[in-house]
Design a protein around this motif. Structure first.
Motif, PDB file in Angstrom:
ATOM      1  N   MET A  45     -67.312   0.226 -46.788  1.00 42.23           N
ATOM      2  CA  MET A  45     -68.750  -0.017 -46.851  1.00 42.23           C
ATOM      3  C   MET A  45     -69.077  -1.510 -46.981  1.00 42.23           C
ATOM      4  N   GLY A  46     -68.038  -2.332 -47.183  1.00 43.56           N
ATOM      5  CA  GLY A  46     -68.282  -3.768 -47.284  1.00 43.56           C
ATOM      6  C   GLY A  46     -68.350  -4.280 -48.698  1.00 43.56           C
ATOM      7  N   LYS A  47     -67.778  -3.547 -49.649  1.00 42.57           N
ATOM      8  CA  LYS A  47     -67.867  -3.935 -51.057  1.00 42.57           C
ATOM      9  C   LYS A  47     -67.201  -5.272 -51.331  1.00 42.57           C
ATOM     10  N   SER A  48     -66.031  -5.501 -50.751  1.00 47.25           N
ATOM     11  CA  SER A  48     -65.337  -6.771 -50.983  1.00 47.25           C
ATOM     12  C   SER A  48     -66.148  -7.941 -50.450  1.00 47.25           C
ATOM     13  N   THR A  49     -66.783  -7.740 -49.307  1.00 48.88           N
ATOM     14  CA  THR A  49     -67.637  -8.785 -48.730  1.00 48.88           C
ATOM     15  C   THR A  49     -68.806  -9.083 -49.654  1.00 48.88           C
TER      16      THR A  49
ATOM     17  N   VAL B 151     -74.869  -1.192 -58.745  1.00 46.42           N
ATOM     18  CA  VAL B 151     -75.171  -1.601 -57.378  1.00 46.42           C
ATOM     19  C   VAL B 151     -74.201  -0.887 -56.441  1.00 46.42           C
ATOM     20  N   VAL B 152     -74.747  -0.143 -55.507  1.00 42.70           N
ATOM     21  CA  VAL B 152     -73.927   0.574 -54.521  1.00 42.70           C
ATOM     22  C   VAL B 152     -74.031  -0.120 -53.172  1.00 42.70           C
ATOM     23  N   VAL B 153     -72.877  -0.381 -52.580  1.00 44.08           N
ATOM     24  CA  VAL B 153     -72.812  -0.975 -51.248  1.00 44.08           C
ATOM     25  C   VAL B 153     -72.706   0.162 -50.241  1.00 44.08           C
ATOM     26  N   SER B 154     -73.570   0.147 -49.240  1.00 48.20           N
ATOM     27  CA  SER B 154     -73.635   1.279 -48.316  1.00 48.20           C
ATOM     28  C   SER B 154     -73.911   0.807 -46.897  1.00 48.20           C
ATOM     29  N   ALA B 155     -73.480   1.628 -45.944  1.00 53.70           N
ATOM     30  CA  ALA B 155     -73.740   1.378 -44.524  1.00 53.70           C
ATOM     31  C   ALA B 155     -73.846   2.741 -43.842  1.00 53.70           C
ATOM     32  N   PRO B 156     -74.439   2.803 -42.671  1.00 56.69           N
ATOM     33  CA  PRO B 156     -74.509   4.076 -41.951  1.00 56.69           C
ATOM     34  C   PRO B 156     -73.116   4.672 -41.713  1.00 56.69           C
ATOM     35  N   ALA B 157     -73.041   6.000 -41.687  1.00 58.26           N
ATOM     36  CA  ALA B 157     -71.752   6.690 -41.568  1.00 58.26           C
ATOM     37  C   ALA B 157     -70.977   6.277 -40.323  1.00 58.26           C
ATOM     38  N   ASP B 158     -71.677   6.036 -39.208  1.00 62.04           N
ATOM     39  CA  ASP B 158     -70.971   5.652 -37.986  1.00 62.04           C
ATOM     40  C   ASP B 158     -70.365   4.254 -38.106  1.00 62.04           C
ATOM     41  N   VAL B 159     -71.042   3.376 -38.839  1.00 58.73           N
ATOM     42  CA  VAL B 159     -70.513   2.031 -39.073  1.00 58.73           C
ATOM     43  C   VAL B 159     -69.279   2.114 -39.969  1.00 58.73           C
ATOM     44  N   GLN B 160     -69.370   2.915 -41.024  1.00 60.38           N
ATOM     45  CA  GLN B 160     -68.229   3.111 -41.920  1.00 60.38           C
ATOM     46  C   GLN B 160     -67.016   3.636 -41.154  1.00 60.38           C
TER      47      GLN B 160
ATOM     48  N   ARG C 268     -75.720   6.557 -53.679  1.00 64.16           N
ATOM     49  CA  ARG C 268     -76.998   5.853 -53.493  1.00 64.16           C
ATOM     50  C   ARG C 268     -78.067   6.427 -54.422  1.00 64.16           C
ATOM     51  N   GLU C 269     -78.047   7.743 -54.627  1.00 63.82           N
ATOM     52  CA  GLU C 269     -79.025   8.371 -55.520  1.00 63.82           C
ATOM     53  C   GLU C 269     -78.864   7.885 -56.961  1.00 63.82           C
ATOM     54  N   ARG C 270     -77.626   7.605 -57.350  1.00 64.26           N
ATOM     55  CA  ARG C 270     -77.359   7.203 -58.736  1.00 64.26           C
ATOM     56  C   ARG C 270     -77.434   5.689 -58.942  1.00 64.26           C
ATOM     57  N   ALA C 271     -77.618   4.961 -57.873  1.00 64.97           N
ATOM     58  CA  ALA C 271     -77.637   3.495 -57.961  1.00 64.97           C
ATOM     59  C   ALA C 271     -78.964   2.974 -58.496  1.00 64.97           C
ATOM     60  N   ASP C 272     -78.894   1.844 -59.177  1.00 66.26           N
ATOM     61  CA  ASP C 272     -80.111   1.115 -59.530  1.00 66.26           C
ATOM     62  C   ASP C 272     -80.572   0.273 -58.345  1.00 66.26           C
ATOM     63  N   HIS C 273     -79.593  -0.203 -57.563  1.00 69.48           N
ATOM     64  CA  HIS C 273     -79.885  -0.992 -56.366  1.00 69.48           C
ATOM     65  C   HIS C 273     -78.857  -0.652 -55.295  1.00 69.48           C
ATOM     66  N   VAL C 274     -79.278  -0.671 -54.038  1.00 69.03           N
ATOM     67  CA  VAL C 274     -78.378  -0.432 -52.911  1.00 69.03           C
ATOM     68  C   VAL C 274     -78.381  -1.674 -52.032  1.00 69.03           C
ATOM     69  N   ILE C 275     -77.181  -2.166 -51.704  1.00 68.93           N
ATOM     70  CA  ILE C 275     -77.037  -3.275 -50.770  1.00 68.93           C
ATOM     71  C   ILE C 275     -76.605  -2.695 -49.432  1.00 68.93           C
ATOM     72  N   ASP C 276     -77.407  -2.905 -48.416  1.00 71.86           N
ATOM     73  CA  ASP C 276     -77.140  -2.371 -47.077  1.00 71.86           C
ATOM     74  C   ASP C 276     -76.275  -3.355 -46.300  1.00 71.86           C
ATOM     75  N   THR C 277     -75.047  -2.926 -45.935  1.00 69.80           N
ATOM     76  CA  THR C 277     -74.162  -3.799 -45.168  1.00 69.80           C
ATOM     77  C   THR C 277     -74.112  -3.409 -43.694  1.00 69.80           C
ATOM     78  N   GLY C 278     -75.029  -2.557 -43.301  1.00 63.35           N
ATOM     79  CA  GLY C 278     -75.128  -2.231 -41.885  1.00 63.35           C
ATOM     80  C   GLY C 278     -75.971  -3.251 -41.140  1.00 63.35           C
ATOM     81  N   THR C 279     -76.300  -4.332 -41.814  1.00 62.63           N
ATOM     82  CA  THR C 279     -77.132  -5.402 -41.254  1.00 62.63           C
ATOM     83  C   THR C 279     -76.248  -6.621 -40.977  1.00 62.63           C
TER      84      THR C 279
ATOM     85  N   ARG D 217     -76.346 -11.103 -47.260  1.00 60.98           N
ATOM     86  CA  ARG D 217     -76.286 -12.195 -48.234  1.00 60.98           C
ATOM     87  C   ARG D 217     -77.658 -12.415 -48.879  1.00 60.98           C
ATOM     88  N   ALA D 218     -78.711 -12.317 -48.099  1.00 60.11           N
ATOM     89  CA  ALA D 218     -80.059 -12.490 -48.636  1.00 60.11           C
ATOM     90  C   ALA D 218     -80.393 -11.381 -49.632  1.00 60.11           C
ATOM     91  N   GLN D 219     -79.929 -10.162 -49.355  1.00 52.93           N
ATOM     92  CA  GLN D 219     -80.138  -9.056 -50.298  1.00 52.93           C
ATOM     93  C   GLN D 219     -79.455  -9.348 -51.633  1.00 52.93           C
TER      94      GLN D 219
END
Length: 202
Positions: free
Chosen positions: A17-21, A131-140, A169-180, A186-188
């Motif tokens: 999902m891009g967590k290390s990034t 903070v949960v790092v997430s991306a669309p399933a097809d990207v993952q 994502r439901e349990r997160a306080d914030h979600v960082i979208d790495t499908g962008t 980085r701006a997020q």
């Protein structure tokens, strides 16, 4: 009233999902990061602090280069009791390293705990913000299958062991979208750092 510092961000996300990034982006924004996986690799690498204990519990699983991953993996991943024994060696050592990290960074406003299995292993109650790092399933899926040695079967097995992305994502306080694009991600991250710092009172 002042808030205790540092404020702990629990960073998590499913495979690829891009967590290390994102963790690196937090570091670039001046937020110290404790990487649980990296700490385990260090303690299991050449001269690592856990080698003797692991070798005693699982003879033949270590060598000059540290833990022999294939040998140890073949022992523990098909045997729940063996895996539990390994975790009893590793987890307390990681917890001690994490406490040292907190003491070393007690004067900063924010720190990140990078913990892949934050929800699965019950660590969510030890952080202030999730903070949960997430991306669309097809990207993952595309990212995972591009990895050397990865197969559809391995990917499905990993997904079975992890909490579904939607639940995270439901349990997160914030979600960082790495499908962008990276700069949008980085701006997020920077916006979240600014928001959390603004909410702290010394």
């Amino acid at each position: 009233m002042t808030s205790p510092l540092p404020h702990i961000i629990g960073l998590t996300g499913s495979i690829a999902m891009g967590k290390s990034t994102v963790a690196a982006m937090f570091e670039d924004a001046g937020v110290p990061v404790f990487d649980a996986d990296a700490e385990v690799r260090r303690m299991q690498g050449p001269g690592g602090a856990l080698l003797a204990e692991i070798e005693a519990a699982f003879p033949g699983s270590t060598g000059d280069q540290g833990v022999l991953r294939e040998e140890l993996g073949s022992i523990v991943f098909a045997d729940a009791d063996a895996l539990a024994r390994l975790e009893m060696i590793v987890h307390p050592a990681v917890a001690k390293a994490r406490e040292t990290f907190l003491l070393d960074n007690s004067d900063v406003p924010l720190v990140v705990f990078d913990i892949p299995l934050l929800f699965e292993k019950g660590g969510a109650d030890r952080v202030n913000t999730i903070v949960v790092v997430s991306a669309p399933a097809d990207v993952q899926r595309r990212r995972v299958l591009a990895r050397a040695g990865m197969t559809e079967e391995k990917f499905e097995r990993i997904l079975e062991l992890q909490m579904p992305d939607a639940q995270k994502r439901e349990r997160a306080d914030h979600v960082i979208d790495t499908g962008t694009p990276l700069e949008e991600t980085r701006a997020q991250v920077q916006a979240l750092v600014d928001k959390l710092k603004a909410g702290l009172h010394r």
